[in-house]
Design an enzyme around this catalytic site. Structure first.
Site, PDB file in Angstrom:
ATOM      1  NE  ARG A 153      -3.813  -1.942   2.711  1.00  0.00           N
ATOM      2  CZ  ARG A 153      -3.669  -3.080   3.392  1.00  0.00           C
ATOM      3  NH1 ARG A 153      -2.504  -3.362   3.964  1.00  0.00           N
ATOM      4  NH2 ARG A 153      -4.681  -3.915   3.499  1.00  0.00           N
ATOM      5  CB  SER A 173       6.808  -6.671  -4.811  1.00  0.00           C
ATOM      6  OG  SER A 173       5.807  -6.848  -3.839  1.00  0.00           O
ATOM      7  NE  ARG A 174       4.861 -10.684   0.190  1.00  0.00           N
ATOM      8  CZ  ARG A 174       3.963 -10.732   1.155  1.00  0.00           C
ATOM      9  NH1 ARG A 174       3.988 -11.718   2.034  1.00  0.00           N
ATOM     10  NH2 ARG A 174       3.033  -9.795   1.263  1.00  0.00           N
ATOM     11  CB  SER A 175       4.160 -11.760  -6.896  1.00  0.00           C
ATOM     12  OG  SER A 175       3.160 -10.916  -6.326  1.00  0.00           O
ATOM     13  CB  ILE A 229       9.248   5.656   5.408  1.00  0.00           C
ATOM     14  CG1 ILE A 229       8.954   5.095   4.010  1.00  0.00           C
ATOM     15  CG2 ILE A 229       9.833   7.059   5.275  1.00  0.00           C
ATOM     16  CD1 ILE A 229       8.061   3.906   3.946  1.00  0.00           C
ATOM     17  NE  ARG A 231       7.750  -1.175  12.895  1.00  0.00           N
ATOM     18  CZ  ARG A 231       6.719  -0.384  12.673  1.00  0.00           C
ATOM     19  NH1 ARG A 231       6.868   0.684  11.897  1.00  0.00           N
ATOM     20  NH2 ARG A 231       5.536  -0.636  13.211  1.00  0.00           N
ATOM     21  CG  ASP A 255      10.176   8.553  10.011  1.00  0.00           C
ATOM     22  OD1 ASP A 255      10.449   9.488  10.792  1.00  0.00           O
ATOM     23  OD2 ASP A 255       9.069   7.976  10.002  1.00  0.00           O
ATOM     24  CD  GLU A 260      12.219   3.655  15.689  1.00  0.00           C
ATOM     25  OE1 GLU A 260      10.989   3.840  15.798  1.00  0.00           O
ATOM     26  OE2 GLU A 260      12.835   3.790  14.613  1.00  0.00           O
ATOM     27  CG  HIS A 278       8.994   5.776  13.905  1.00  0.00           C
ATOM     28  ND1 HIS A 278       9.253   4.506  14.352  1.00  0.00           N
ATOM     29  CD2 HIS A 278       7.971   5.640  13.014  1.00  0.00           C
ATOM     30  CE1 HIS A 278       8.432   3.641  13.772  1.00  0.00           C
ATOM     31  NE2 HIS A 278       7.635   4.313  12.953  1.00  0.00           N
TER      32      HIS A 278
END
Length: 312
Positions: A153, A173-175, A229, A231, A255, A260, A278
């Site tokens: 997303r 991406s995975r696919s 942005i 983790r 970020d 952190e 963050h």
């Protein structure tokens, strides 16, 4: 009577909304759960969670009638969903409502780093424009080759924004996804070798820990920039710092960090790194929407309705 327990750094408005809507007890930290009387813990059937520390078997053991953990945030890697599923505990999160803000910040970090906006502002405030002439040249960003690791997303929103900057968009991406002509790479190293800027938009958790590896960073090269942005755990932070200090990576816009808020002090000595605390979703409007979606999931659970955003 069923009770809701809310855990985390809720602001006054969020706390009041929880207390007004539910029979709710609000705790600041996870470790305070153990201090509750057993007769109180045994009545808790749902937890509203706004924490970044682990919520796993130890916490679940303290709440024997727990049926829902409603997370505040799209990332739920702090919650042990495998253990929750094994115990029949549902987990929800707050996706979509924060996509725009996080994607906006990714673009802002990219612009700040490449155009040296923070440095130029500091230089100007120090009076150097009048005394020292014009500021030096920065880096052109529009029309560049950019890559997105994780076209979910938020990754999709980032890519859409980059396309508006006339960038050549690549992704991993995975696919393979349906896109308007963007280039898919099955391997993240191949992606990094093809672009100058790498945007990291992966979900957190064990499966993506160190996903942007030393090899990915090396493939990005000395003109490469990382914007993260997602983790801090998704990037091999030590390898990134080594590359930045050695001039093997041109810069970063970050970020999120490992450990952190106690981030590695090596970052503070790197002028080519833009640092934010963050704040990807930290706008008044989005945080209110996240809190509302969390409460809606809690309400659905209590009334036996379908959960709005289940993750297990």
């Amino acid at each position: 009577m069923s009770k809701i327990l809310a855990i985390g750094n809720y602001n006054d408005a969020e706390r009041k909304a929880l207390e007004a809507q539910f029979d709710c007890l609000v705790l600041a930290r996870e470790d305070e759960v153990a201090g509750l009387p057993q007769e109180v813990r045994e009545t808790v059937t749902a937890v509203g969670y706004k924490g970044h520390h682990g919520f796993g078997a130890e916490q679940m053991d303290l709440l024997p009638t727990l049926g829902l953990i409603a997370n505040y945030g799209v990332g739920y890697d702090a919650i042990d969903t495998r253990t929750a599923s094994a115990r029949g505990i549902k987990v929800t999160n707050t996706p979509d409502v924060l996509n725009d803000d996080v994607a906006d910040l990714a673009i802002a970090l990219w612009l700040m780093q490449g155009r040296e906006l923070e440095q130029a502002a500091t230089w100007t405030r120090a009076g150097n424009w009048a005394s020292g002439g014009t500021y030096g040249l920065a880096r052109k960003l529009s029309g560049g080759k950019v890559g997105v690791v994780g076209l979910g997303r938020i990754g999709r929103e980032i890519a859409d924004r980059l396309a508006a900057f006339k960038c050549e968009v690549h992704y991993h991406s995975r696919s393979e996804k349906e896109t308007p002509g963007w280039t898919y790479h099955a391997d993240p190293v191949d992606l990094a070798a093809a672009v100058d800027v790498l945007f990291v938009a992966l979900v957190g958790g064990p499966e993506t820990e160190g996903y942007v590896s030393k090899e990915v960073i090396a493939a990005l090269g000395s003109r490469g920039v990382i914007v993260n942005i997602s983790r801090g755990s998704t990037v091999d932070e030590a390898a990134m710092l080594d590359a930045l200090e050695a001039g093997e990576l041109a810069g970063a816009g970050l970020d999120v960090f490992v450990n952190e808020p106690d981030i590695d002090p090596r970052f503070f000595d790197l002028p080519n790194v833009v640092i934010q605390p963050h704040v990807g979703s930290a706008t008044v409007e989005t945080r209110a929407a996240m809190a509302a979606l969390q409460r809606d999931n809690l309400q659905a659970f209590l009334t036996g309705a379908d959960l709005l955003t289940p993750v297990n």
